[in-house]
Design a protein around this motif. Structure first.
Motif, mmCIF file in Angstrom:
data_model
loop_
_atom_site.group_PDB
_atom_site.id
_atom_site.type_symbol
_atom_site.label_atom_id
_atom_site.label_comp_id
_atom_site.label_asym_id
_atom_site.label_seq_id
_atom_site.Cartn_x
_atom_site.Cartn_y
_atom_site.Cartn_z
ATOM 1 N N ARG A 77 0.837 -1.209 0.000
ATOM 2 C CA ARG A 77 0.000 0.000 0.000
ATOM 3 C C ARG A 77 0.874 1.262 0.000
ATOM 4 N NH1 ARG A 77 -3.236 -0.145 -2.150
ATOM 5 N NH2 ARG A 77 -4.022 -2.039 -1.206
ATOM 6 N N ASP A 107 -4.092 -6.741 -4.958
ATOM 7 C CA ASP A 107 -5.022 -7.071 -3.868
ATOM 8 C C ASP A 107 -5.655 -8.436 -4.115
ATOM 9 O OD1 ASP A 107 -4.524 -4.787 -2.447
ATOM 10 O OD2 ASP A 107 -6.364 -3.756 -2.997
ATOM 11 N N GLU A 119 -4.263 2.054 -10.700
ATOM 12 C CA GLU A 119 -5.393 1.390 -10.032
ATOM 13 C C GLU A 119 -5.486 -0.075 -10.431
ATOM 14 O OE1 GLU A 119 -9.019 3.620 -10.355
ATOM 15 O OE2 GLU A 119 -8.272 5.153 -8.970
ATOM 16 N N ALA A 171 -9.331 -6.460 3.805
ATOM 17 C CA ALA A 171 -9.878 -5.098 3.736
ATOM 18 C C ALA A 171 -9.448 -4.414 2.431
ATOM 19 C CB ALA A 171 -9.418 -4.286 4.944
ATOM 20 N N ASP A 172 -8.188 -4.625 2.039
ATOM 21 C CA ASP A 172 -7.688 -4.041 0.785
ATOM 22 C C ASP A 172 -8.518 -4.547 -0.394
ATOM 23 O OD1 ASP A 172 -5.688 -2.638 2.054
ATOM 24 O OD2 ASP A 172 -4.086 -4.022 1.511
ATOM 25 N N ARG A 173 -8.789 -5.863 -0.384
ATOM 26 C CA ARG A 173 -9.544 -6.453 -1.488
ATOM 27 C C ARG A 173 -10.961 -5.881 -1.540
ATOM 28 N NH1 ARG A 173 -10.800 -12.361 -0.392
ATOM 29 N NH2 ARG A 173 -12.549 -11.375 0.653
ATOM 30 N N ASP A 174 -11.556 -5.671 -0.353
ATOM 31 C CA ASP A 174 -12.946 -5.219 -0.315
ATOM 32 C C ASP A 174 -13.111 -3.776 -0.788
ATOM 33 O OD1 ASP A 174 -13.658 -7.704 0.501
ATOM 34 O OD2 ASP A 174 -13.888 -7.205 2.615
ATOM 35 N N ARG A 175 -12.012 -3.035 -0.912
ATOM 36 C CA ARG A 175 -12.099 -1.673 -1.476
ATOM 37 C C ARG A 175 -12.673 -1.672 -2.893
ATOM 38 N NH1 ARG A 175 -6.807 1.010 -2.151
ATOM 39 N NH2 ARG A 175 -6.218 -1.057 -2.860
ATOM 40 N N TRP A 176 -12.538 -2.783 -3.616
ATOM 41 C CA TRP A 176 -12.911 -2.816 -5.041
ATOM 42 C C TRP A 176 -14.329 -3.312 -5.273
ATOM 43 C CZ3 TRP A 176 -9.245 -0.232 -7.481
ATOM 44 C CH2 TRP A 176 -7.964 -0.246 -6.951
#
Lengths: 79, 146, 146, 79
Positions: free
Chosen positions: B100, C111, C104, C140-145
């Motif tokens: 990140r 992620d 992005e 949590a990082d994955r769920d950003r998308w």
């Protein structure tokens, strides 16, 4: 004698890149430039234009030493 | 490492050199900006810097990125002079413990380079030449970090 | 390009190969994940895949990234087998017209690879070995998308 | 005979990676595994575990062809 540097579109507009000009202050220098080239002087007052004296950005007027380097910087864009 | 160069450079060699010997870094992100032909409307891109001042300004922001994102290291190489379509204009690499921080720092540095670093860019094409200033998108991208 | 390899690979050569001949791409972002020594607590990392299935699953997500971010191209290389600290584990490159999409998409793919791709990871160290599963941060990082 | 594959920690737990097991359905296969190794069977029911039949993720029970490939996949973590 201040060493005056023009960058980017200012250089194309003025037809020169570097000149020695005797000026005691930034406002004196702007007046001398305006007397020789009104269009250039107006462009140098434009939005987003910055001025560096001895490689540090300055705001407003200031006295210039005899060996000052004054650079007029159009809006910047790299990358 | 912050460097300006008039000669074409090799992003792959820079990436390998930058990554070498890192046993605690975990994450290296890079960005390579490549001159676009714009379907023939740009034949050559010309980049001008203010030598000394340009490196110092980039260095100031890069140190800010180092602190903000906890970077282990960074590398920034920027072409100046005339650049043909397909050639690399800029290379930024960031190293951090986790991905990140590496991504965000690389993104932050590119937004800065595009909108605030002391470079002036002229496009030469079949219809003549024009100076390019930051787009509204470039300014909006930069403002994300305020 | 999606590839699994048991041998160490050269991220710089991959970046150059990926960037070559692109006159309309503008932006290439990369991520290189490097095995960390964790201050001596990890001596070797071991990655297992499900050959065939793993490449197909990555391909499915990479095509989703291509559409979502308008990618011109992508490259994903993943080590399997035993990996020493300092060696590259994963390399992702994305090419797009502009930098935001390239960054992005690269972030999105990493992620995914960290939290959902068919790999299983074991750390070998002086105190024995342990299987590693995605961290709360990875999820949590994955769920950003979403 | 279904070809059963164990990945990641399941392989270490069971002590094998691949076996041929005659089972008409996934639920039959789970029962056979449980009869031989209760600890493994329990782990295969754990949170985040997925099952692939012929390299496609499946949910719930299903019939298995004579040549089915059944893979038990612990939570995944690459990069």
């Amino acid at each position: 004698m201040a060493r005056v540097l023009l960058f980017g579109r200012f250089r194309d507009l003025a037809g020169w890149r570097e000149r020695e000009i005797a000026a005691g202050s930034l406002s004196d220098l702007r007046a001398l430039l305006a007397a020789g080239d009104a269009e250039l002087a107006e462009a140098l007052e434009g939005k987003g234009v910055q001025v560096a004296v001895d490689q540090a950005i300055v705001k407003g007027d200031m006295a210039l030493s005899a060996s000052a380097e004054v650079a007029f910087l159009p809006p910047m864009s790299g990358g | 490492m912050i460097r300006l160069t008039e000669a074409p450079f090799d992003p792959g060699a820079l990436l390998n050199e930058f990554s070498q010997g890192r046993t605690e870094t975990g994450a290296v992100a890079t960005f390579t900006g490549i001159a676009r032909a714009e379907k023939g409307s740009t034949t050559v891109l010309e980049l001008e810097a203010y030598p000394g001042f340009t490196e110092a300004e980039i260095g100031r922001i890069a140190e800010q990125a180092r602190r903000r994102f906890g970077l282990h290291d960074f590398a920034i190489l920027h072409r100046i002079g005339k650049i043909a379509p397909g050639e690399a204009i800029v290379f930024v690499a960031t190293a951090a413990g986790h991905r990140r921080a590496a991504f965000e720092a690389c993104d932050f540095l590119m937004d800065y380079l595009k909108s605030k670093a002391p470079f002036w860019k002229k496009e030469h094409g079949p219809d003549g030449e024009r100076w390019v200033e930051p787009t509204a998108q470039d300014l909006a991208d930069r403002d994300r970090w305020n």
